[in-house]
Design a protein around this motif. Structure first.
Motif, PDB file in Angstrom:
ATOM      1  N   PHE A   1     -49.719 -26.512  86.279  1.00  0.00           N
ATOM      2  CA  PHE A   1     -50.711 -26.047  85.312  1.00  0.00           C
ATOM      3  C   PHE A   1     -51.890 -26.994  85.425  1.00  0.00           C
ATOM      4  O   PHE A   1     -51.707 -28.208  85.450  1.00  0.00           O
ATOM      5  N   ILE A   2     -53.089 -26.435  85.543  1.00  0.00           N
ATOM      6  CA  ILE A   2     -54.282 -27.267  85.709  1.00  0.00           C
ATOM      7  C   ILE A   2     -54.952 -27.439  84.347  1.00  0.00           C
ATOM      8  O   ILE A   2     -55.196 -26.455  83.643  1.00  0.00           O
ATOM      9  N   LEU A   3     -55.220 -28.711  84.008  1.00  0.00           N
ATOM     10  CA  LEU A   3     -55.685 -28.980  82.645  1.00  0.00           C
ATOM     11  C   LEU A   3     -57.146 -29.431  82.582  1.00  0.00           C
ATOM     12  O   LEU A   3     -57.578 -29.950  81.573  1.00  0.00           O
ATOM     13  N   GLY A   4     -57.905 -29.268  83.658  1.00  0.00           N
ATOM     14  CA  GLY A   4     -59.326 -29.638  83.596  1.00  0.00           C
ATOM     15  C   GLY A   4     -59.650 -30.827  84.476  1.00  0.00           C
ATOM     16  O   GLY A   4     -58.767 -31.443  85.068  1.00  0.00           O
ATOM     17  N   ARG A   5     -60.914 -31.150  84.567  1.00  0.00           N
ATOM     18  CA  ARG A   5     -61.395 -32.170  85.490  1.00  0.00           C
ATOM     19  C   ARG A   5     -61.211 -33.572  84.930  1.00  0.00           C
ATOM     20  O   ARG A   5     -61.288 -33.796  83.727  1.00  0.00           O
ATOM     21  N   THR A   6     -61.010 -34.519  85.836  1.00  0.00           N
ATOM     22  CA  THR A   6     -60.947 -35.917  85.416  1.00  0.00           C
ATOM     23  C   THR A   6     -62.320 -36.577  85.553  1.00  0.00           C
ATOM     24  O   THR A   6     -62.509 -37.687  85.124  1.00  0.00           O
TER      25      THR A   6
ATOM     26  N   ALA B   1     -59.680 -16.738  90.813  1.00  0.00           N
ATOM     27  CA  ALA B   1     -59.756 -18.186  91.035  1.00  0.00           C
ATOM     28  C   ALA B   1     -61.089 -18.722  90.562  1.00  0.00           C
ATOM     29  O   ALA B   1     -61.999 -17.966  90.244  1.00  0.00           O
ATOM     30  N   GLY B   2     -61.185 -20.032  90.571  1.00  0.00           N
ATOM     31  CA  GLY B   2     -62.453 -20.694  90.282  1.00  0.00           C
ATOM     32  C   GLY B   2     -62.466 -21.426  88.967  1.00  0.00           C
ATOM     33  O   GLY B   2     -63.265 -22.326  88.754  1.00  0.00           O
ATOM     34  N   GLU B   3     -61.589 -21.056  88.068  1.00  0.00           N
ATOM     35  CA  GLU B   3     -61.546 -21.668  86.735  1.00  0.00           C
ATOM     36  C   GLU B   3     -60.198 -21.297  86.118  1.00  0.00           C
ATOM     37  O   GLU B   3     -59.522 -20.376  86.605  1.00  0.00           O
ATOM     38  N   PRO B   4     -59.841 -21.980  85.038  1.00  0.00           N
ATOM     39  CA  PRO B   4     -58.545 -21.648  84.438  1.00  0.00           C
ATOM     40  C   PRO B   4     -58.516 -20.191  83.979  1.00  0.00           C
ATOM     41  O   PRO B   4     -59.495 -19.680  83.444  1.00  0.00           O
ATOM     42  N   LEU B   5     -57.398 -19.541  84.225  1.00  0.00           N
ATOM     43  CA  LEU B   5     -57.218 -18.144  83.819  1.00  0.00           C
ATOM     44  C   LEU B   5     -56.451 -18.160  82.503  1.00  0.00           C
ATOM     45  O   LEU B   5     -55.288 -18.550  82.464  1.00  0.00           O
TER      46      LEU B   5
ATOM     47  N   ILE C   1     -52.957 -12.423  90.361  1.00  0.00           N
ATOM     48  CA  ILE C   1     -52.517 -13.656  91.013  1.00  0.00           C
ATOM     49  C   ILE C   1     -53.588 -14.726  90.927  1.00  0.00           C
ATOM     50  O   ILE C   1     -54.647 -14.638  91.550  1.00  0.00           O
ATOM     51  N   ASP C   2     -53.289 -15.699  90.067  1.00  0.00           N
ATOM     52  CA  ASP C   2     -54.183 -16.829  89.879  1.00  0.00           C
ATOM     53  C   ASP C   2     -54.055 -17.722  91.110  1.00  0.00           C
ATOM     54  O   ASP C   2     -52.959 -17.872  91.658  1.00  0.00           O
ATOM     55  N   ASN C   3     -55.151 -18.270  91.588  1.00  0.00           N
ATOM     56  CA  ASN C   3     -55.034 -19.235  92.684  1.00  0.00           C
ATOM     57  C   ASN C   3     -56.033 -20.351  92.490  1.00  0.00           C
ATOM     58  O   ASN C   3     -57.176 -20.130  92.145  1.00  0.00           O
ATOM     59  N   TYR C   4     -55.515 -21.561  92.672  1.00  0.00           N
ATOM     60  CA  TYR C   4     -56.311 -22.766  92.427  1.00  0.00           C
ATOM     61  C   TYR C   4     -56.688 -23.403  93.750  1.00  0.00           C
ATOM     62  O   TYR C   4     -55.829 -23.618  94.608  1.00  0.00           O
ATOM     63  N   TRP C   5     -57.965 -23.653  93.924  1.00  0.00           N
ATOM     64  CA  TRP C   5     -58.416 -24.384  95.103  1.00  0.00           C
ATOM     65  C   TRP C   5     -59.805 -24.923  94.863  1.00  0.00           C
ATOM     66  O   TRP C   5     -60.331 -24.839  93.749  1.00  0.00           O
ATOM     67  N   GLN C   6     -60.397 -25.481  95.889  1.00  0.00           N
ATOM     68  CA  GLN C   6     -61.699 -26.131  95.764  1.00  0.00           C
ATOM     69  C   GLN C   6     -62.514 -25.845  97.015  1.00  0.00           C
ATOM     70  O   GLN C   6     -61.950 -25.517  98.063  1.00  0.00           O
TER      71      GLN C   6
HETATM   72  P1  AMP Z   1     -65.196 -25.179  93.430  1.00  0.00           P
HETATM   73  O1  AMP Z   1     -65.030 -26.149  94.522  1.00  0.00           O
HETATM   74  O2  AMP Z   1     -66.607 -25.022  93.009  1.00  0.00           O
HETATM   75  O3  AMP Z   1     -64.506 -23.890  93.740  1.00  0.00           O
HETATM   76  O4  AMP Z   1     -64.468 -25.758  92.143  1.00  0.00           O
HETATM   77  C1  AMP Z   1     -63.150 -26.208  92.217  1.00  0.00           C
HETATM   78  C2  AMP Z   1     -62.672 -26.588  90.857  1.00  0.00           C
HETATM   79  O5  AMP Z   1     -62.601 -25.412  90.030  1.00  0.00           O
HETATM   80  C3  AMP Z   1     -61.278 -27.150  90.849  1.00  0.00           C
HETATM   81  O6  AMP Z   1     -61.260 -28.528  91.159  1.00  0.00           O
HETATM   82  C4  AMP Z   1     -60.820 -26.848  89.427  1.00  0.00           C
HETATM   83  O7  AMP Z   1     -61.354 -27.771  88.517  1.00  0.00           O
HETATM   84  C5  AMP Z   1     -61.460 -25.485  89.176  1.00  0.00           C
HETATM   85  N1  AMP Z   1     -60.552 -24.379  89.527  1.00  0.00           N
HETATM   86  C6  AMP Z   1     -60.595 -23.595  90.627  1.00  0.00           C
HETATM   87  N2  AMP Z   1     -59.641 -22.652  90.593  1.00  0.00           N
HETATM   88  C7  AMP Z   1     -58.945 -22.847  89.453  1.00  0.00           C
HETATM   89  C8  AMP Z   1     -57.803 -22.201  88.846  1.00  0.00           C
HETATM   90  N3  AMP Z   1     -57.223 -21.147  89.406  1.00  0.00           N
HETATM   91  N4  AMP Z   1     -57.357 -22.701  87.679  1.00  0.00           N
HETATM   92  C9  AMP Z   1     -57.951 -23.762  87.092  1.00  0.00           C
HETATM   93  N5  AMP Z   1     -59.018 -24.402  87.606  1.00  0.00           N
HETATM   94  C10 AMP Z   1     -59.520 -23.957  88.772  1.00  0.00           C
END
Ligand code: AMP
Length: 642
Positions: free
Chosen positions: A503-508, A374-378, A395-400
């Motif tokens: 699918f996450i495409l980057g920051r706005t 996690a943390g960035e696009p895989l 296992i990719d996981n997206y969070w903040q």
């Molecule tokens: P942070 O709060 O520092 O962990 O950063 C969160 C941001 O990292 C998210 O808003 C996304 O822009 C990016 N991010 C975290 N995990 C993923 C992921 N699995 N795929 C794509 N972007 C991700």
């Protein structure tokens, strides 16, 4: 409350969490110990503030440590490994229980009481975990600041958190070289308006420390004084604050993401079971840092709450315990400690990809069930390489930082689900995820439409409560960015396919992601503007094979003559990088600083960061008819081509 139907599939499990959140979360709440049962599952009377498990009392440290002492006192709890100092030490739950009480008693002796803040500025050493758990134990609010941050960043966090005590160390270490902390801390305290009453220091004997009489204390001495300390866990109300953690804001002022106690404990316990499939007695290895949210949730609290041993690792992924290069160190630890779940970031895997692939076959990795990233696009090549090498699901996981635990992934602990390359997965239980049109705010319901990823409230347990001391900023920044709608904005672009995978495409916004570290380009710009020679600056994130993105700075100098003098430009580039190192830390240092005579702007004077970014990445800059001075863009094109 209507009885919860037994879920038969992830889709049912998810639907129940959204349609009957009270029944769903009351069930999850059984995963933790309560000092006093809660009266109400979710109070959402005052949106967007969700108050979970009101009326109940519990304690995060009790759930992570004390409750396991009865059944698994002699089982490994914390395994602290440093390839920087060649040390490896296992603390059982019993040991951890004792160390945390010594730390808790030491903090109390320095005047720390329930509700006080304790700022932790530490490398990845066991003492840092003791400090976090000790705060949770006595009800103090910990604010961990990443050890790589420089004095300026640290000072602004000291002023925001106003800690009574700061816990720190003589030094961290990277690549075998100590990075002294103490002088950075002293400088930060000097810069800050708020002064802590005391500083508690772990002395690793890596760098000399000058102690300030009356303020600085050595942990080794206080620990000795409190060697037999018994400090009970403070009963905390469910919504009492457990900690704050900073994320960069788009305006440069740090945002203290604030978490509660019970919701967070329940969320972590549930995620360890449903997402990470962790069982008591097993070992979890998250390679992040306690300065980041992954470190809070999945190095310290999550695995311990689940009764697992957790590995705390200081060092590069390419260096062995003997200090020699070793690209197989992580895999040797997986074998040695029978790691069942591992959590890392794509950037670390890209580093490992450069190593001999035979290293992946050298060790017995049969204990490992999955690698979570996690943390960035895989990217697909990285995912494929590591998945073939390890022969386990990736296992990719997206969070903040704000969410505290994964928002999009697959919950194999509920029901096995296929992953798709390039997609972190589907919405996790409790998260009501939607895609909205960027201009109209309309919900996008058709597959494959690009929109802004948002959440409908109430946000689930474990999610941020607010921004520390700034409810208005919380509401305005996150919840009011889409006109006419009260939705939580992730500030990420996404699409959803016909199967419901996102699918996450980057920051706005203007946040970039360098090796999994979220950095505000404005903060870097502010730092660079502080250099006397700089008139104007634009910082953009540019795609990078290894780090995902790197920061690139374009600077207009007050004296334009320097632009044409290579020796002067080189000198200034070095000075500017040093300035950023000093203000924000090396993580924020731009990969290059290039000098131009003008920056591309709209006629209204708005910096065209996305256009600069497109040019840097060799993409079409799109429609640039609104540009004030096309020559400015040409300069950047020429520089990138040179
Ligand atoms: P942070 O709060 O520092 O962990 O950063 C969160 C941001 O990292 C998210 O808003 C996304 O822009 C990016 N991010 C975290 N995990 C993923 C992921 N699995 N795929 C794509 N972007 C991700």
């Amino acid at each position: 409350m209507s009885p919860a139907p037994t879920p038969v599939s992830y889709a049912d499990f998810y639907r129940q969490s959204i349609d009957q959140p009270d029944a769903f979360w009351a069930e999850q709440a059984k995963l933790i110990d309560w000092f006093k049962p809660f009266e109400r599952v979710c109070n959402y009377d005052n949106p967007p503030f969700a108050r979970w498990f009101e009326g109940g009392q519990t304690n995060l440290c009790h759930n992570a440590v004390d409750r396991h002492v009865k059944e698994r006192a002699n089982q490994a709890a914390l395994i602290a490994i440093s390839t920087e100092t060649g040390t490896e030490k296992t603390y059982t739950f019993n040991d951890l229980h004792r160390e945390v009480q010594r730390m808790a008693a030491s903090l109390k002796s320095l005047g720390v009481q329930k509700g006080d803040r304790v700022l932790i500025y530490m490398p990845m050493v066991a003492d840092a975990a003791f400090a976090m758990l000790a705060c949770a134990r006595i009800g103090a609010i910990h604010c961990v600041v990443f050890g790589g941050f420089a004095s300026g960043s640290l000072a602004s966090r000291i002023d925001d958190a106003t800690p009574k005590v700061i816990v720190s160390a003589d030094a961290g270490s990277r690549g075998g070289k100590p990075t002294p902390y103490k002088h950075l801390l002293d400088e930060a305290i000097r810069l800050a308006k708020h002064k802590p009453d005391a500083v508690l220091l772990s002395d690793r004997q890596l760098a000399p420390m000058d102690l300030v009489a009356g303020r600085d204390h050595l942990w080794s001495e206080l620990r000795q004084q409190h060697i037999d300390a018994q400090v009970p866990c403070e009963p905390m109300n469910s919504t009492d604050i457990s900690y704050t953690i900073y994320t960069s804001g788009t305006t440069g002022k740090p945002k203290g993401v604030q978490r509660d106690t019970a919701g967070y404990t329940v969320a972590l316990a549930a995620s360890m079971q449903h997402i990470f499939g962790g069982r008591a007695g097993e070992t979890f290895f998250a390679t992040s840092d306690i300065g980041w949210v992954v470190g809070h949730s999945y190095i310290v609290y999550g695995p311990l709450i689940a009764g697992m041993a957790t590995i705390m690792y200081e060092g590069l992924p390419t260096q062995g315990l003997d200090g020699q290069p070793d690209g197989g160190i992580w895999w040797s630890l997986v074998e040695k400690y029978k790691v069942t779940g591992m959590f890392s970031a794509p950037t670390a895997v890209r580093v490992l990809k450069k190593q001999d692939p035979a290293l992946l076959k050298k060790y017995d990795l049969s204990s490992l069930r999955a690698l979570y990233l996690a943390g960035e696009p895989l990217d697909a090549p990285t995912a494929r390489w590591i998945s073939e090498g390890l022969n386990v699901p990736i296992i990719d996981n997206y969070w903040q930082t704000e969410t505290g635990w994964p928002l999009l992934t697959v919950a194999n602990g509920v029901a096995p689900m296929a992953s798709k390359f390039g997609s972190p997965g589907v919405p996790m239980y409790g998260y009501n995820v939607k895609l909205l049109h960027e201009n109209t705010g309309e919900e996008l319901t058709q597959p494959n439409e690009k929109g802004v990823v948002v959440l409908d409230g109430p946000t689930p347990p474990g999610f941020m409560q607010t921004i520390w001391k700034d409810d208005a900023r919380f509401v305005n920044t996150y919840w009011k960015s889409i006109p006419g709608k009260l939705v939580y904005n992730t500030f990420d672009w996404g699409i959803r396919d016909e199967d419901g995978y996102y699918f996450i495409l980057g920051r706005t916004d203007d946040v970039i992601n360098v090796a999994g570290h979220r950095l505000g380009t404005r903060e870097i710009e502010e730092s660079i503007s502080g250099h006397a020679a700089v008139a104007e600056v634009a910082v953009v994130g540019v795609a990078d094979n290894l780090k995902g993105q790197v920061a690139m700075a374009f600077v207009v100098l007050k004296d334009a003559r320097a632009v044409n003098d290579p020796a002067v430009s080189l000198q200034l580039e070095r000075e500017i990088m040093k300035q950023v190192d000093g203000d924000l830390g090396a993580v924020a240092r731009p990969a290059r600083v290039r000098f131009v005579t003008a920056l591309p702007k709209t006629r209204s004077g708005k910096l065209l960061r996305r256009v600069i970014q497109a040019v840097c990445e060799g993409r079409d800059a799109g429609d640039v008819t609104s540009m004030d001075d096309p020559g400015a863009l040409q300069q950047i094109k020429d520089l990138m081509a040179s």
